[in-house]
Scaffold this motif. Structure first.
Motif, PDB file in Angstrom:
ATOM      1  N   ALA A 103      -7.364  -0.103   0.011  1.00 46.48           N
ATOM      2  CA  ALA A 103      -6.404   0.618  -0.821  1.00 46.48           C
ATOM      3  C   ALA A 103      -7.111   1.673  -1.664  1.00 46.48           C
ATOM      4  O   ALA A 103      -6.623   2.804  -1.805  1.00 46.48           O
ATOM      5  CB  ALA A 103      -5.658  -0.358  -1.723  1.00 46.48           C
ATOM      6  N   GLY A 104      -8.258   1.325  -2.215  1.00 48.16           N
ATOM      7  CA  GLY A 104      -8.996   2.271  -3.039  1.00 48.16           C
ATOM      8  C   GLY A 104      -9.363   3.526  -2.279  1.00 48.16           C
ATOM      9  O   GLY A 104      -9.239   4.646  -2.796  1.00 48.16           O
ATOM     10  N   GLU A 105      -9.791   3.359  -1.036  1.00 46.68           N
ATOM     11  CA  GLU A 105     -10.169   4.519  -0.225  1.00 46.68           C
ATOM     12  C   GLU A 105      -8.962   5.413   0.057  1.00 46.68           C
ATOM     13  O   GLU A 105      -9.050   6.644  -0.036  1.00 46.68           O
ATOM     14  CB  GLU A 105     -10.791   4.044   1.086  1.00 46.68           C
ATOM     15  N   ARG A 106      -7.836   4.804   0.398  1.00 46.47           N
ATOM     16  CA  ARG A 106      -6.635   5.594   0.684  1.00 46.47           C
ATOM     17  C   ARG A 106      -6.133   6.325  -0.556  1.00 46.47           C
ATOM     18  O   ARG A 106      -5.744   7.497  -0.489  1.00 46.47           O
ATOM     19  CB  ARG A 106      -5.526   4.677   1.227  1.00 46.47           C
ATOM     20  N   LEU A 107      -6.156   5.662  -1.691  1.00 44.31           N
ATOM     21  CA  LEU A 107      -5.659   6.267  -2.924  1.00 44.31           C
ATOM     22  C   LEU A 107      -6.600   7.352  -3.426  1.00 44.31           C
ATOM     23  O   LEU A 107      -6.157   8.384  -3.930  1.00 44.31           O
ATOM     24  CB  LEU A 107      -5.447   5.185  -3.983  1.00 44.31           C
ATOM     25  N   ALA A 108      -7.892   7.133  -3.255  1.00 42.75           N
ATOM     26  CA  ALA A 108      -8.850   8.180  -3.614  1.00 42.75           C
ATOM     27  C   ALA A 108      -8.642   9.415  -2.755  1.00 42.75           C
ATOM     28  O   ALA A 108      -8.824  10.549  -3.215  1.00 42.75           O
ATOM     29  CB  ALA A 108     -10.278   7.656  -3.463  1.00 42.75           C
ATOM     30  N   GLY A 109      -8.224   9.198  -1.507  1.00 41.01           N
ATOM     31  CA  GLY A 109      -7.951  10.327  -0.624  1.00 41.01           C
ATOM     32  C   GLY A 109      -6.806  11.196  -1.103  1.00 41.01           C
ATOM     33  O   GLY A 109      -6.734  12.388  -0.760  1.00 41.01           O
ATOM     34  N   VAL A 117     -10.585   5.820  -8.683  1.00 39.01           N
ATOM     35  CA  VAL A 117     -10.485   4.374  -8.476  1.00 39.01           C
ATOM     36  C   VAL A 117     -11.472   3.658  -9.377  1.00 39.01           C
ATOM     37  O   VAL A 117     -12.676   3.933  -9.344  1.00 39.01           O
ATOM     38  CB  VAL A 117     -10.723   4.011  -7.003  1.00 39.01           C
ATOM     39  N   VAL A 118     -10.955   2.753 -10.194  1.00 39.25           N
ATOM     40  CA  VAL A 118     -11.773   1.885 -11.041  1.00 39.25           C
ATOM     41  C   VAL A 118     -11.907   0.582 -10.275  1.00 39.25           C
ATOM     42  O   VAL A 118     -10.994  -0.247 -10.268  1.00 39.25           O
ATOM     43  CB  VAL A 118     -11.119   1.669 -12.419  1.00 39.25           C
ATOM     44  N   SER A 119     -13.013   0.407  -9.612  1.00 38.95           N
ATOM     45  CA  SER A 119     -13.141  -0.701  -8.670  1.00 38.95           C
ATOM     46  C   SER A 119     -13.711  -1.970  -9.290  1.00 38.95           C
ATOM     47  O   SER A 119     -13.587  -3.050  -8.722  1.00 38.95           O
ATOM     48  CB  SER A 119     -14.017  -0.285  -7.483  1.00 38.95           C
ATOM     49  N   LEU A 168       0.827  -1.203   0.000  1.00 39.15           N
ATOM     50  CA  LEU A 168       0.000   0.000   0.000  1.00 39.15           C
ATOM     51  C   LEU A 168       0.863   1.255   0.000  1.00 39.15           C
ATOM     52  O   LEU A 168       0.568   2.221  -0.718  1.00 39.15           O
ATOM     53  CB  LEU A 168      -0.924  -0.006   1.221  1.00 39.15           C
ATOM     54  N   SER A 169       1.940   1.252   0.769  1.00 42.81           N
ATOM     55  CA  SER A 169       2.824   2.418   0.810  1.00 42.81           C
ATOM     56  C   SER A 169       3.449   2.691  -0.555  1.00 42.81           C
ATOM     57  O   SER A 169       3.545   3.851  -0.982  1.00 42.81           O
ATOM     58  CB  SER A 169       3.923   2.201   1.854  1.00 42.81           C
ATOM     59  N   PHE A 170       3.862   1.628  -1.239  1.00 51.12           N
ATOM     60  CA  PHE A 170       4.412   1.814  -2.588  1.00 51.12           C
ATOM     61  C   PHE A 170       3.395   2.519  -3.480  1.00 51.12           C
ATOM     62  O   PHE A 170       3.722   3.456  -4.225  1.00 51.12           O
ATOM     63  CB  PHE A 170       4.760   0.469  -3.229  1.00 51.12           C
ATOM     64  N   ALA A 171       2.161   2.022  -3.447  1.00 55.03           N
ATOM     65  CA  ALA A 171       1.124   2.591  -4.310  1.00 55.03           C
ATOM     66  C   ALA A 171       0.828   4.037  -3.935  1.00 55.03           C
ATOM     67  O   ALA A 171       0.662   4.897  -4.813  1.00 55.03           O
ATOM     68  CB  ALA A 171      -0.144   1.746  -4.217  1.00 55.03           C
ATOM     69  N   LEU A 172       0.769   4.328  -2.632  1.00 54.09           N
ATOM     70  CA  LEU A 172       0.510   5.698  -2.199  1.00 54.09           C
ATOM     71  C   LEU A 172       1.599   6.643  -2.678  1.00 54.09           C
ATOM     72  O   LEU A 172       1.321   7.749  -3.176  1.00 54.09           O
ATOM     73  CB  LEU A 172       0.395   5.746  -0.675  1.00 54.09           C
ATOM     74  N   ASP A 173       2.855   6.235  -2.551  1.00 53.59           N
ATOM     75  CA  ASP A 173       3.952   7.105  -2.989  1.00 53.59           C
ATOM     76  C   ASP A 173       4.007   7.235  -4.504  1.00 53.59           C
ATOM     77  O   ASP A 173       4.337   8.307  -5.037  1.00 53.59           O
ATOM     78  CB  ASP A 173       5.282   6.580  -2.444  1.00 53.59           C
ATOM     79  N   ALA A 211      -2.836  14.600 -16.152  1.00 54.80           N
ATOM     80  CA  ALA A 211      -4.119  15.236 -15.827  1.00 54.80           C
ATOM     81  C   ALA A 211      -4.862  14.491 -14.735  1.00 54.80           C
ATOM     82  O   ALA A 211      -5.557  15.106 -13.911  1.00 54.80           O
ATOM     83  CB  ALA A 211      -4.985  15.325 -17.082  1.00 54.80           C
ATOM     84  N   ARG A 212      -4.740  13.174 -14.724  1.00 52.83           N
ATOM     85  CA  ARG A 212      -5.449  12.372 -13.729  1.00 52.83           C
ATOM     86  C   ARG A 212      -4.765  11.013 -13.603  1.00 52.83           C
ATOM     87  O   ARG A 212      -4.054  10.579 -14.524  1.00 52.83           O
ATOM     88  CB  ARG A 212      -6.922  12.177 -14.115  1.00 52.83           C
ATOM     89  N   VAL A 213      -4.992  10.378 -12.472  1.00 53.00           N
ATOM     90  CA  VAL A 213      -4.461   9.040 -12.218  1.00 53.00           C
ATOM     91  C   VAL A 213      -5.627   8.132 -11.870  1.00 53.00           C
ATOM     92  O   VAL A 213      -6.404   8.424 -10.962  1.00 53.00           O
ATOM     93  CB  VAL A 213      -3.435   9.046 -11.073  1.00 53.00           C
ATOM     94  N   LEU A 214      -5.760   7.045 -12.624  1.00 48.56           N
ATOM     95  CA  LEU A 214      -6.778   6.032 -12.353  1.00 48.56           C
ATOM     96  C   LEU A 214      -6.092   4.799 -11.783  1.00 48.56           C
ATOM     97  O   LEU A 214      -5.091   4.336 -12.342  1.00 48.56           O
ATOM     98  CB  LEU A 214      -7.524   5.634 -13.632  1.00 48.56           C
ATOM     99  N   VAL A 215      -6.609   4.290 -10.690  1.00 48.04           N
ATOM    100  CA  VAL A 215      -6.076   3.073 -10.085  1.00 48.04           C
ATOM    101  C   VAL A 215      -7.101   1.964 -10.253  1.00 48.04           C
ATOM    102  O   VAL A 215      -8.258   2.119  -9.859  1.00 48.04           O
ATOM    103  CB  VAL A 215      -5.753   3.274  -8.596  1.00 48.04           C
TER     104      VAL A 215
END
Length: 205
Positions: free
Chosen positions: A56-62, A67-69, A28-33, A45-49
């Motif tokens: 993980a989706g909630e943290r990255l959306a923050g 998030v493409v869930s 998760l830390s890798f993805a957040l950074d 312009a934007r990042v889609l995960v």
């Protein structure tokens, strides 16, 4: 830009001998950074995960990622194609790139250099640090992405007609992390804040 992320419960299994119970936290830390740096990159312009992991989706959306869930089955490349389709619906005339989500030392200036080297009318990729895999694949508007990630992806992307980008001083974009040794090399480049905090805890164990 599209990033894939496995469910944290299964992500980064090769880090288990090094990280033990902190393996999922490192993933998760890798993805957040990675997302943090990508969002700070000029021209992104934007990042889609693409992930089915709710935590993980909630943290990255923050952080500001979209998030493409509703990730389909079929593995990494199917997930990337799914995310690319979502990105193109949002911006059909924009260039597209997919990026590994395990680049904890990623620097926006280096990522901007890589993206700036992608030809305006084709496809290109950046090999990982060992030179066998791929950390970034990009294509011009209207061009097929055709992701072929996985073991030996450098050769497959080249055989598929994508231009290999050979740039100096973009090691933070190439240094993905699968093992404890990889993480040590990323740390030498300078880890992002999320990974740095957890790495410091592991170093004290």
């Amino acid at each position: 830009m599209v990033l894939p992320l496995k469910p944290l419960a299964t992500a980064k299994s090769r880090l288990a001998p090094y990280a033990g119970p902190h393996r999922a936290g490192l993933a998760l830390s890798f993805a957040l950074d990675t997302v943090r740096a990508a969002l700070a990159t000029p021209g992104v312009a934007r990042v889609l995960v693409v992930t089915r992991d709710a935590t993980a989706g909630e943290r990255l959306a923050g952080l500001g990622a979209l998030v493409v869930s509703d990730e389909p089955g079929g593995g990494l490349n199917t997930a990337l194609a799914h995310g690319a389709s979502a990105a193109r619906r949002l911006a059909p005339h924009a260039p597209l790139a997919v990026l590994s989500a395990d680049l904890p030392a990623l620097r926006p200036a280096e990522l901007a250099r890589v993206l700036g080297a992608v030809p305006a009318d084709g496809r290109a990729f950046l090999p990982d640090s060992p030179g066998l895999g791929t950390t970034l694949l990009a294509c011009a508007p209207g061009q097929p992405l055709s992701p072929a990630f996985g073991e030996g992806s450098r050769a497959r992307h080249a055989a598929g007609g994508a231009l290999e980008l050979r740039l100096a001083d973009v090691e933070s974009v190439r240094r993905d992390v699968d093992t404890g040794t990889d993480l040590g090399e990323a740390a030498a480049l300078g880890l992002g804040p999320h990974t740095s905090a957890l790495f410091a805890r592991l170093a004290q164990v």
